[in-house]
Design an enzyme around this catalytic site. Structure first.
Site, mmCIF file in Angstrom:
data_model
loop_
_atom_site.group_PDB
_atom_site.id
_atom_site.type_symbol
_atom_site.label_atom_id
_atom_site.label_comp_id
_atom_site.label_asym_id
_atom_site.label_seq_id
_atom_site.Cartn_x
_atom_site.Cartn_y
_atom_site.Cartn_z
ATOM 1 N N GLU A 87 59.003 -84.693 -12.890
ATOM 2 C CA GLU A 87 58.310 -85.759 -13.607
ATOM 3 C C GLU A 87 58.535 -85.530 -15.100
ATOM 4 O O GLU A 87 59.496 -86.010 -15.654
ATOM 5 C CB GLU A 87 56.827 -85.786 -13.221
ATOM 6 C CG GLU A 87 56.183 -87.087 -13.572
ATOM 7 C CD GLU A 87 55.198 -87.613 -12.517
ATOM 8 O OE1 GLU A 87 54.726 -88.727 -12.702
ATOM 9 O OE2 GLU A 87 54.907 -86.920 -11.533
ATOM 10 N N GLU A 146 45.925 -80.544 -13.148
ATOM 11 C CA GLU A 146 45.940 -81.983 -12.866
ATOM 12 C C GLU A 146 44.701 -82.412 -12.089
ATOM 13 O O GLU A 146 44.172 -83.505 -12.274
ATOM 14 C CB GLU A 146 47.200 -82.310 -12.048
ATOM 15 C CG GLU A 146 47.369 -83.772 -11.726
ATOM 16 C CD GLU A 146 48.740 -84.070 -11.145
ATOM 17 O OE1 GLU A 146 49.348 -83.138 -10.563
ATOM 18 O OE2 GLU A 146 49.213 -85.220 -11.266
#
Ligand code: RAM
Length: 909
Positions: free
Chosen positions: A493, A763
């Site tokens: 990502e 996260e």
């Protein structure tokens, strides 16, 4: 006293000169500067004599000899104003390559004048495409390249070189250079710079940044050689997830222009063109951001960037014209550099491999110095955490291979540091080394890489876990500010996710000197904005799906406003105002009767979702409508600062209309959410963005408290709601509750991840737990800065430092101590200088020490626990001329201070 100050009205330069001179977003003496219309800033030195500035004079000249009296570019003359930051250049137009020297003097509040400051300077880079005579060059690497994972074309790294002869001695030389891809350049065997991953990641269809280097000392008389290594970087490769706005299948290319002035005054220019040669069979066989590098030392080519090298077997490069649709502009923030070195604390051996624990999740590359046997392959793996059985947890890298290989050419110690990739890791595993040797810790060093900014603020307290949280926030910042603000730095990502940036921006501004970093990225946001005003999910747009998300796209209104509040630079609002308006128009386009229907990632990763969805339980349209109103309001505020009165009225009215629609649609008469799932975040949005009539606010607040209570005073908020919690509860006076949430040890909370061993922000609140192991979802980054947004409240309300007027021209010092802490302190380099606030409670007394920089003032709001009798340096407040008492009656004593250092003490009630 009076007589003295009258005397000093004469132009005798008595005051010490101004300090910390910078231009535009904080640059000191830059080379290859981007801005032909810079602003000038300085700080008044700390002194009893300097309370405020009453006037300044700036002089700018093309040579230092002309200063201060013969400034040929600009003489501002004496300007009567207290403005000492962001003064716009108003002299002769400046062109590419211009060198400018400048200095300033100021007058203080008593009209005493300072000495001239030191002479500072800047030199512009190549500002226009037409300044370039060079061509894009490189080999066609598409044909012999590798099909990587997902069949994505991975271009083989290239080696490019050019020899040239000079008939004269060099006086000065500048290398202007950039690439489609990432490059590393050497001249005559010497590395030109320590920069990494240049030129960085921009909207390559609109703008590619160029670098400027002073290479005078590298150029020799007679024969010279320039050599460039080139790889895909962000331009092409696997990082991009769809159809990018630029053609990511083209082979990487370099553009270089070496401009030299010779001792006899003549000029020589060497440019990249078809006279260059290249090859792809060098030691670097593979380089990709997600996947890592393969380096084969058997293919090393000693001296290939020197004159003593025969390139007869090398191919001729292909040449391509500069495309005038793509602007070549000097890089407008700092390059990525090797910033910190971490040494392993522990090493363990497992199945013939050895694992090095750096004890800190970090981003960058390893420096490996390890014994090997000829022909063996060293395998270097990475992990953010180990599984409980000691094995590497790499599932959360998803498809990112994130492994480097080194093939040894001889027996003995090798030294290797990857060049065109980076990894997110705490653990490094080596296998394939010479097993007859005993592993030692110094085989590996963690090289932490990020954009080359300095720390800017500090926060510390008497509580270890709070300090660990602060450390995790700072490491989350370091890990995700590698040229662009990223969601995460390790898995497949590492993109410029706009929502994450939106929530973390203010906190980052406290910890690091990142104004230029944000200003640069915001230029990319402007460039990435679509015709219809949509802001892509990530910037640069790595997907090209032309869809915007509410709460994510709003980065383009929130960041300009929040950063303006911290810098006071109106120019930043000017630059972004058009984008803000276009974004609000996009909100309008996506709504009907002012109720939004925009796509949204919503309250991303909210814990305990009833529907099990990553998007949480808060209604998508409620979120979209709330952000529509909020962006309209920020646009109105911006218009006001810019003096755009009509626009101000228009956006203010729009905000009110949307707020009314929001209220009518989603709130009942009693201030309770109706028609959609009632969540903490729905109340937070309504209250934080001021969307309810006054009559309902109290009830809505009570409903929020009820929702929190239902959750056993734990948060149920994701990416969008979490940063609003502290703000809303603070406005409500619920400081105790914020402390409760912040100091919660159980899931979901900040300390929960710390209890599970986090050294960065995760996260998910439960990315890992000692009891249940790793979160089963593979979207499980252990370095994701979003929840670090709580930092803003920690600095402003535990430390106590907040801007009351934009740029900290007036500072609010209002710490809120609670029993969880005995002491806390914060300090910050504001545009005017260093401010600090440190408090402690001891033996029934509250002590507060503050530093207020020159040319500002501060409003100190004492906490409620403080008794009304406060002493300053042992004397009653009333008797101090630098203090104005504002409020002595209410719950909080409030005073106004001049610049200076103050120590207050009082009894605790
Ligand atoms: C994830 C990213 C990011 C988030 C988006 C919606 O893939 O990691 O944090 O903003 O999705």
């Amino acid at each position: 006293m009076v007589a003295f100050s009258q005397m000093s009205c004469s132009e005798k330069e008595t005051l010490n000169s101004a300090e910390n001179l910078t231009i535009s977003e904080g640059f000191k003496n830059p080379l290859g500067f981007y801005d032909a219309n810079p602003t000038f800033s300085w700080q008044l030195p700390v002194s009893e004599l300097n309370k405020s500035q009453s006037a300044y004079q700036i002089v700018v000249a093309s040579s230092p000899d002309l200063l201060p009296n013969n400034a040929d570019l600009w003489n501002s003359e004496k300007q009567e104003t207290n403005q000492s930051v962001w003064i716009k250049y108003d002299g002769k137009p400046l062109a590419s390559r211009q060198k400018a020297y400048w200095q300033i003097k100021y007058w203080n509040q008593d009209d005493e004048v300072s000495q001239w400051s030191e002479v500072n300077h800047f030199e512009l880079g190549l500002l226009k495409n037409s300044d370039w005579k060079a061509k894009w060059v490189g080999l066609d690497t598409a044909k012999d390249s590798i099909r990587g994972r997902g069949k994505v074309l991975i271009h083989k790294p290239q080696y490019l070189r050019k020899g040239f002869e000079l008939s004269n001695d060099i006086a000065s030389a500048r290398l202007y250079i950039t690439s489609k891809g990432v490059f590393d350049v050497s001249i005559n065997g010497e590395n030109v710079s320590d920069d990494a991953m240049s030129p960085g990641f921009t909207t390559y269809d609109k703008r590619i940044e160029t670098l400027t280097y002073d290479v005078t000392n590298l150029i020799e008389s007679g024969q010279n050689t320039i050599g460039v290594e080139l790889a895909s970087g962000w331009y092409s490769g696997r990082l991009l997830w769809g159809t990018t706005p630029w053609d990511n299948t083209i082979s990487p290319k370099v553009l270089a222009q070496l401009e030299m002035t010779m001792k006899d005054g003549t000029k020589e220019v060497i440019v990249s063109d078809k006279g260059w040669k290249g090859m792809t069979n060098g030691p670097l066989q593979f380089a990709e951001i997600y996947d890592g590098e393969i380096y084969n030392a058997n293919k090393e080519m000693p001296n290939w960037t020197t004159n003593n090298f025969d390139d007869k077997d090398w191919a001729k490069v292909e040449e391509a014209e500069i495309d005038n649709q793509i602007q070549l502009e000097p890089k407008r923030h700092k390059t990525v550099q090797n910033k910190i070195e971490l040494t392993p604390q522990v090493i363990t051996e497992k199945d013939g491999a050895v694992i090095f624990d750096l004890k800190q999740n970090m981003v960058g590359v390893p420096m490996v110095n390890v014994p090997m046997k000829k022909g063996d392959t060293l395998k270097i793996r990475f992990a953010e955490m180990l599984s409980p059985d000691g094995t590497f947890y790499t599932k959360n890298y998803r498809s990112a291979h994130s492994t480097d290989y080194y093939i040894a050419a001889k027996d003995g110690d090798i030294s290797y540091m990857p060049k065109f990739t980076f990894h997110g890791f705490r653990f490094v595993e080596l296998s394939g080394f010479d097993t007859s040797k005993e592993p030692v810790k110094n085989w590996v060093t963690g090289i932490v890489q990020y954009s080359d900014f300095d720390d800017n603020g500090r926060f510390t307290s008497s509580h270890d876990k709070l300090n660990q949280l602060q450390s995790n926030i700072v490491w989350g910042l370091r890990g995700n500010f590698l040229d662009i603000p990223t969601d995460c730095p390790q898995r497949n990502e590492r993109l410029g996710w706009t929502g994450d940036a939106q929530v973390f921006g203010p906190t980052s501004m406290f910890n690091a000197d990142v104004y230029s970093f944000w200003a640069s990225w915001l230029q990319s946001v402007r460039e990435a904005q679509l015709e219809n005003g949509a802001i892509p999910w990530t910037v640069p747009d790595s997907r090209g799906n032309k869809i915007a998300s509410s709460g994510w796209g709003d980065v383009c209104t929130i960041i300009p406003w929040k950063i303006y509040m911290r810098t006071g630079d109106i120019g930043f609002l000017e630059d972004n105002f058009a984008m803000m308006k276009d974004w609000v128009a996009h909100h309008e386009l996506k709504s009907k009767n002012y109720i939004s229907n925009m796509m949204s990632f919503s309250d991303w990763l909210q814990p305990h979702p009833e529907n099990g969805d990553t998007k949480g339980d808060t209604s998508r349209n409620l979120i979209g409508t709330a952000f529509f109103a909020h962006s309209a309001k920020l646009t109105a505020q911006t218009a006001q600062v810019l003096g755009e009165n009509e626009e101000q009225a228009k956006y203010e009215a729009l905000y009110k209309t949307v707020a009314k629609a929001f209220d009518e649609k989603y709130f009942d008469e009693t201030g309770k959410v109706k028609g959609v799932t009632e969540t903490q975040t729905s109340y937070l949005l309504a209250l934080a963005f001021d969307l309810l009539p006054e009559s309902k606010q109290k009830n809505a607040q009570a409903n929020l408290l009820r929702k929190l209570k239902d959750a056993d005073n734990h948060l149920r908020t994701g990416f969008l709601g979490t940063p609003l919690l502290s703000q809303v509860l603070d406005d409500m006076g619920e400081i105790d509750l914020i402390y409760k949430l912040l100091f919660n040890e159980t899931y979901p909370s900040w300390f929960y991840s710390i209890n599970q061993g986090a050294t960065t922000i995760w996260e998910r609140w439960n990315s890992y737990s000692k009891k249940e192991g790793f979160n089963p979802m593979n979207m499980n980054s252990l370095n994701h800065y979003a929840y670090g947004a709580i930092g803003e409240w920690m600095y402003e309300r535990i430390g106590g430092i907040a801007p009351l007027e934009a740029g900290y021209k007036v500072i609010r010092i209002a710490p809120e101590p609670r029993e969880q802490l005995k002491s806390a302190s914060a300090s910050l380099n504001t545009p005017y200088g260093k401010v600090s606030s440190a408090w402690e409670t001891e033996n029934g007394a509250f002590k507060l020490s503050i530093i207020v920089p020159p040319n500002t003032s501060s409003k100190v709001v004492f906490p409620e626990i403080v008794a009304n009798e406060i002493l300053l340096n042992g004397v009653s407040l009333k008797d101090n001329p630098d203090i104005e008492l504002l409020n002595t009656e209410g719950n909080h004593v409030e005073v106004l201070t001049q610049p200076g250092t103050y120590s207050f003490i009082s009894k605790i009630k």
